[in-house]
Design a protein around this motif. Structure first.
Motif, PDB file in Angstrom:
ATOM      1  N   UNK A 317     -17.292 -34.975  34.839  1.00  0.00           N
ATOM      2  CA  UNK A 317     -17.555 -35.792  36.016  1.00  0.00           C
ATOM      3  C   UNK A 317     -18.158 -37.137  35.664  1.00  0.00           C
ATOM      4  N   UNK A 318     -18.455 -37.898  36.723  1.00  0.00           N
ATOM      5  CA  UNK A 318     -19.047 -39.221  36.560  1.00  0.00           C
ATOM      6  C   UNK A 318     -19.910 -39.576  37.750  1.00  0.00           C
ATOM      7  N   UNK A 319     -20.582 -40.719  37.660  1.00  0.00           N
ATOM      8  CA  UNK A 319     -21.483 -41.132  38.747  1.00  0.00           C
ATOM      9  C   UNK A 319     -21.421 -42.642  38.939  1.00  0.00           C
ATOM     10  N   UNK A 320     -21.804 -43.062  40.124  1.00  0.00           N
ATOM     11  CA  UNK A 320     -22.073 -44.461  40.439  1.00  0.00           C
ATOM     12  C   UNK A 320     -23.490 -44.520  40.992  1.00  0.00           C
ATOM     13  N   UNK A 321     -24.308 -45.413  40.456  1.00  0.00           N
ATOM     14  CA  UNK A 321     -25.679 -45.583  40.932  1.00  0.00           C
ATOM     15  C   UNK A 321     -25.879 -47.030  41.368  1.00  0.00           C
ATOM     16  N   UNK A 322     -26.584 -47.189  42.458  1.00  0.00           N
ATOM     17  CA  UNK A 322     -26.836 -48.531  42.984  1.00  0.00           C
ATOM     18  C   UNK A 322     -27.786 -48.474  44.161  1.00  0.00           C
ATOM     19  N   UNK A 323     -27.681 -49.446  45.040  1.00  0.00           N
ATOM     20  CA  UNK A 323     -28.535 -49.473  46.230  1.00  0.00           C
ATOM     21  C   UNK A 323     -28.123 -48.376  47.201  1.00  0.00           C
ATOM     22  N   UNK A 324     -29.029 -48.024  48.116  1.00  0.00           N
ATOM     23  CA  UNK A 324     -28.724 -46.992  49.110  1.00  0.00           C
ATOM     24  C   UNK A 324     -27.575 -47.424  50.009  1.00  0.00           C
ATOM     25  N   UNK A 325     -27.526 -48.715  50.326  1.00  0.00           N
ATOM     26  CA  UNK A 325     -26.455 -49.229  51.187  1.00  0.00           C
ATOM     27  C   UNK A 325     -25.094 -49.098  50.496  1.00  0.00           C
TER      28      UNK A 325
END
Length: 489
Positions: A317-325
Motif C-alpha cells: 500500500x501507500x499513503x498521502x499526507x498533507x493538510x486536513x482540507x
C-alpha cells in the motif's frame, strides 16, 4: 549525470546494433514462414506491434531467466530461490522442485520487517483472526475498519502532517492522486528520472508537463521562470496551479534529492511541492522519518507527502499526507479511495506495528538499532564497492546502490554468475533505464549481518573481475587494510 567512458559507450552501441541486426534478420525469415503457414486471424492487425515487441522477442527473452525469479520463502537476508530451466531457448521457463539458498540483495526489505518479527507478526495474526484477509469493499462502502482509521492517524503522526489517507497499492497512490489534484490549465514540473507511477499519473491528469534535469535545482528554477513568464499554451494566461514533483531517494540511482534547494525555489515562485518518499520513509533519518528529517527540512514546507509501505514496513500500500482540507478533498474525489478495495486489515496492522517498533513504542530499542544498522550497512557496502573499482551511483546513507554494467552481454553474465555463487541480485535494463545505462541494483537491509555483507562483497568482486565491470582502478590492498584498521579503532 552519468558520464559513460568512450570505449564502453562504443562497445555498448556495437552490441545493441549487433542484436538489432540479427533480430531483424530473424524477423524477416519469420515473416516468410508465417506467410506460408495458416493464419486464423486474417484481417486483424497484430495485437503486439512495434519496437517494444521487437525488444521483448529478440533481446529480453534471451535473458528473461535473470528476471522474475520465483522465491519460496520470506524475503529476509537469505531466501530460497526456485530453480528454473528452459527447453526452447528461454522463450518459456519451467519451475523445478529444487531451491537455492541465496543471500538476498534485491528486496526492498530495508528494516527487515518482511520476515517474521517478534512484535509485528503476533499482532498481524491476531488481526487476521479478528477481521479477515480482505474487507471485500471500498472505503466508502463497507471497507473502513477501525484499523484503517488507526493507520491513517499513525502515519500522519509519524511523517509530521495533520492528516493522511492510505491506499492498497503504492503505484496507484501516485497514478490516481495526480489526476485528481492537477487538471487542464495546471503545470506539472517533474524530475526527469521520476518513477513511472508519477509519469503515468501526470499524463493522465491532462495538465501540461515540463521536465527538469535530474536533481538539478538550477535547471528547475530556469524551467519555472520560463513557464511562469510564458503562461499557458496559446492563451498565455497564468497557470491555475503549479506543482513540482521530486523523489526523496531515486529508486534507480540511489541519490538523495537536493530537497532544501528545491523547497527554496518553490517558495520563491509559489509552486506546490509533491514529495515521493517511497524509498526514503522509514529507511533514512535518525528516527526513520525520511529525507525531511535527514536533510533537516520542516515538513510544514512540503505540501503533499507521498510514501509506500512496501519497503521499510514490510507490507503493501501507500499513503498521502498533507493538510486536513487536502485529505478530506481526496476522500471525496480520489477514485482509488472511492472504488478500490481498501487495504487488507492484516497488512494495515503490520504497518502500525512496524511504526511502533521504529518509534520505540514496543518498549524496546530495536527500532533505533535497525535504523543504525541500515545506515552502517549501506555506507560500509557502498565504500567497499567503490574501493574495488566499481562505478556505484547514489549517496551515503542511501540503501539503494546501483552498480553500472552498461553492456547488454554483461547483464545476464553478472546476474547468472552471482546466482551460481548463491547471491541473488536484481539487474535493471531498458525500459526501466535508458538503453545504455543497464545496471545491477543492490538493496541493503538492516537484517544483513557483517558476515553477509563481506560474503556478498567477495562474490561481487570475483564476478566483477570475470565480467569486466570494474571501470575504475581499485585501491591498493594495503591502503584498504589500513583504513579498515582505523575504522575499527
Amino acid at each position: 549525470m552519468i558520464s559513460i567512458p568512450y570505449l564502453t559507450a562504443l562497445t555498448t552501441y556495437f552490441s545493441y546494433g549487433l542484436l538489432f541486426v540479427f533480430g531483424q534478420i530473424r524477423d524477416f525469415f519469420r515473416k516468410i514462414i508465417d506467410w506460408w503457414s495458416a493464419n486464423n486471424l486474417q484481417g486483424y492487425a497484430p495485437i503486439c506491434l512495434g519496437l517494444e515487441d521487437f525488444y521483448i522477442r529478440r533481446l529480453y527473452l534471451r535473458i528473461q531467466d535473470c528476471f522474475g525469479r520465483p522465491i519460496s520463502s520470506a524475503p529476509d537476508a537469505w531466501f530460497d530461490v526456485v530453480e528454473r530451466f528452459s527447453n526452447d531457448s528461454n522463450k518459456t521457463l519451467k519451475r523445478t522442485n529444487k531451491v537455492s539458498r541465496c543471500l538476498n540483495l534485491g528486496s526492498y526489505n530495508y528494516l527487515g520487517f518482511a520476515a517474521s518479527d517478534e512484535y509485528c507478526t503476533p499482532r498481524v495474526i491476531e488481526s487476521l483472526k479478528k477481521y479477515s484477509p480482505s474487507t471485500c469493499s471500498s472505503r466508502v462502502d463497507g471497507g473502513t475498519l477501525m484499523v484503517h482509521n488507526e493507520l491513517e492517524e499513525c502515519v500522519a503522526r509519524f511523517v509530521g502532517k495533520p492528516a493522511a489517507i492510505v491506499f492498497g497499492m503504492g503505484y496507484v497512490t501516485n497514478s490516481a492522486i495526480l489526476p485528481v489534484l492537477m487538471r487542464k490549465g495546471s503545470l506539472i514540473i517533474s524530475d526527469s528520472l521520476n518513477h513511472n507511477s508519477i509519469v503515468n499519473g501526470a499524463r493522465g491528469s491532462g495538465a501540461t508537463i515540463r521536465v527538469f534535469q535530474h536533481n538539478t535545482p538550477s535547471h528547475l528554477e530556469e524551467v519555472l521562470r520560463e513557464q511562469i513568464a510564458e503562461g499557458q499554451p496559446r492563451t498565455h494566461r497564468p497557470w491555475k496551479k503549479i506543482m513540482v514533483i521530486v523523489e526523496g531517494i531515486y529508486s534507480m540511482e540511489g541519490e538523495l534529492c537536493k530537497f532544501p534547494e528545491v523547497i527554496a525555489i518553490c517558495k520563491k515562485y509559489k509552486a506546490y511541492i509533491y514529495l515521493d518518499e517511497a524509498h526514503s520513509i522509514g529507511a533514512v533519518g535518525k528516527t526513520g522519518r525520511g529525507v525531511c528529517e535527514l536533510l533537516e527540512v520542516d515538513t510544514a514546507d512540503v505540501d503533499i507527502m507521498m510514501g509506500t509501505f512496501t519497503k521499510s514496513f514490510g507490507s503493501c500500500g501507500g499513503y498521502i499526507a498533507g493538510s486536513k482540507e487536502l485529505i478530506q478533498y481526496l476522500k471525496y474525489t480520489c477514485p482509488a479511495h472511492l472504488y478500490a478495495t481498501s487495504i487488507s486489515p492484516p497488512a494495515a496492522e503490520q504497518i502500525i506495528s512496524a511504526i511502533k517498533v521504529i518509534l520505540g513504542e514496543d518498549g524496546s530499542s530495536r527500532g533505533a538499532q535497525k535504523l543504525a544498522r541500515i545506515r552502517e550497512n549501506s555506507n560500509f557496502f557502498r565504500s567497499e564497492l567503490q574501493k574495488m573499482g566499481f562505478e556505484v551511483l547514489g549517496d551515503n546513507d542511501s540503501p539503494v546502490m546501483p552498480i553500472m554494467l552498461y553492456n547488454p552481454a554483461k547483464i545476464p553474465a553478472f546476474s547468472r554468475e552471482c546466482l551460481r555463487q548463491n547471491v541473488a541480485v536484481v539487474t535493471v535494463a531498458f525500459p526501466a533505464t535508458p538503453l545504455l545505462l543497464a545496471r545491477a541494483r543492490i538493496c541493503i537491509s538492516a537484517s544483513h549481518t557483517k558476515e553477509d555483507l563481506i560474503k556478498a562483497l567477495g562474490v561481487i568482486s570475483r564476478v566483477g573481475d570475470l565480467v569486466g565491470i570494474k571501470y575504475f582502478p581499485a585501491e591498493p590492498r594495503k591502503q584498504m587494510e589500513e583504513e579498515e584498521r582505523m575504522k575499527l579503532e
